[in-house]
Design an enzyme around this catalytic site. Structure first.
Site, PDB file in Angstrom:
ATOM      1  N   TRP A  10       0.813  -1.215   0.000  1.00 27.05           N
ATOM      2  CA  TRP A  10       0.000   0.000   0.000  1.00 27.05           C
ATOM      3  C   TRP A  10       0.851   1.271   0.000  1.00 27.05           C
ATOM      4  CZ3 TRP A  10      -4.505  -0.867   4.043  1.00 27.05           C
ATOM      5  CH2 TRP A  10      -5.218  -2.016   3.679  1.00 27.05           C
ATOM      6  N   LYS A  11       2.123   1.150   0.309  1.00 26.85           N
ATOM      7  CA  LYS A  11       3.003   2.311   0.442  1.00 26.85           C
ATOM      8  C   LYS A  11       2.392   3.296   1.454  1.00 26.85           C
ATOM      9  CE  LYS A  11       4.841   1.405  -4.135  1.00 26.85           C
ATOM     10  NZ  LYS A  11       5.440   1.966  -5.366  1.00 26.85           N
ATOM     11  N   SER A 210       3.883  -2.187 -11.930  1.00 26.87           N
ATOM     12  CA  SER A 210       2.612  -1.886 -12.606  1.00 26.87           C
ATOM     13  C   SER A 210       1.840  -3.154 -12.968  1.00 26.87           C
ATOM     14  CB  SER A 210       2.861  -1.019 -13.844  1.00 26.87           C
ATOM     15  OG  SER A 210       3.408   0.233 -13.482  1.00 26.87           O
TER      16      SER A 210
END
Length: 247
Positions: A10-11, A210
């Protein structure tokens, strides 16, 4: 047989409402195609732990301190993480390397701290765009792995997951083609093979860069890709579940 692992990093993104909503959706979904892990920011680990307590979802932390206790303001010891049943810890994420100066030596020492606590270290490696354009991507990755290969015992390697993340494909919308990703994963596994056939055969190597529901199936179908370290797409329940269910 290596089982797929889909891990959501999630950073620095979360709130109480988001954590409850996102983890409840993942918890209530039926996922039998892979193992699942989530890495919320530190303040939300307790809430995450209580939300997924009875679910087959592994809880992870995004980093840890080298220190075990003491006057280290702002740091979080691995022993503290264990009280919330944290099972995995990210080590050496590209943002930690580039923004906070984590060297290969620090990555090794943090990995040892995680392993000492009985947790799994998810060690991140990968090259920048400049390094790839210069044709140095293999040299960079081997250098990042060298201390681990030299210093960890065979038993310690049983608790290590590798995550290959081409830095140029993180948060940019760019993705290595399945062929590019597989070529590097195959190379990484060849480095493990030089150390031990058993380590090469059993170590999970995730792809991070990504990963989305639209490209996950093709990436995960590659023989040396054992799942994904997912960034932005892990913040959307439907997208993340789509990646988890990719076949």
């Amino acid at each position: 047989m290596r089982r797929l692992l889909v891990a959501g990093n999630w950073k620095m993104n979360a709130s109480v409402a988001m954590t409850e909503h996102l983890l409840s959706a993942i918890r209530d979904a039926e996922i039998d195609t892979c193992d699942v892990a989530v890495f919320p920011p530190f303040p939300y680990l307790a809430l995450a732990h209580s939300t997924i307590a009875d679910a087959p979802i592994r809880l992870g932390a995004q980093t840890c301190s080298l220190e075990q206790s003491g006057a280290f303001t702002g740091e979080v010891a691995v022993s503290m993480l264990s009280e919330f049943q944290v099972a995995l810890v990210l080590v050496g994420h590209s943002e930690r390397r580039s923004l906070y100066g984590e060297t290969d030596k620090i990555v090794l020492l943090k990995t040892l701290r995680v392993l000492e606590q009985g947790m799994t270290a998810v060690v991140c490696i990968g090259e920048t765009l400049e390094e790839r354009q210069a044709g140095n991507e293999r040299e960079v990755v081997e250098t990042q792995l060298r201390l681990l290969l030299d210093e960890l015992s065979d038993q310690q390697w049983q608790s290590v997951v590798l995550a290959y993340e081409p830095v140029w494909a993180i948060g940019t919308g760019e993705t290595a083609t399945p062929e590019q990703a597989q070529a590097m994963h195959r190379y990484i596994r060849s480095l493990l093979q030089q150390r031990s056939a058993d380590i090469a055969n059993t170590t999970q190597i995730l792809y991070g860069g990504s990963v989305k529901a639209a490209n996950a199936a093709e990436l995960f179908s590659q023989p040396d890709i054992d799942g994904g370290l997912v960034g932005g797409a892990s913040l959307d329940a439907n997208e993340f579940l789509g990646i988890c269910r990719a076949k």
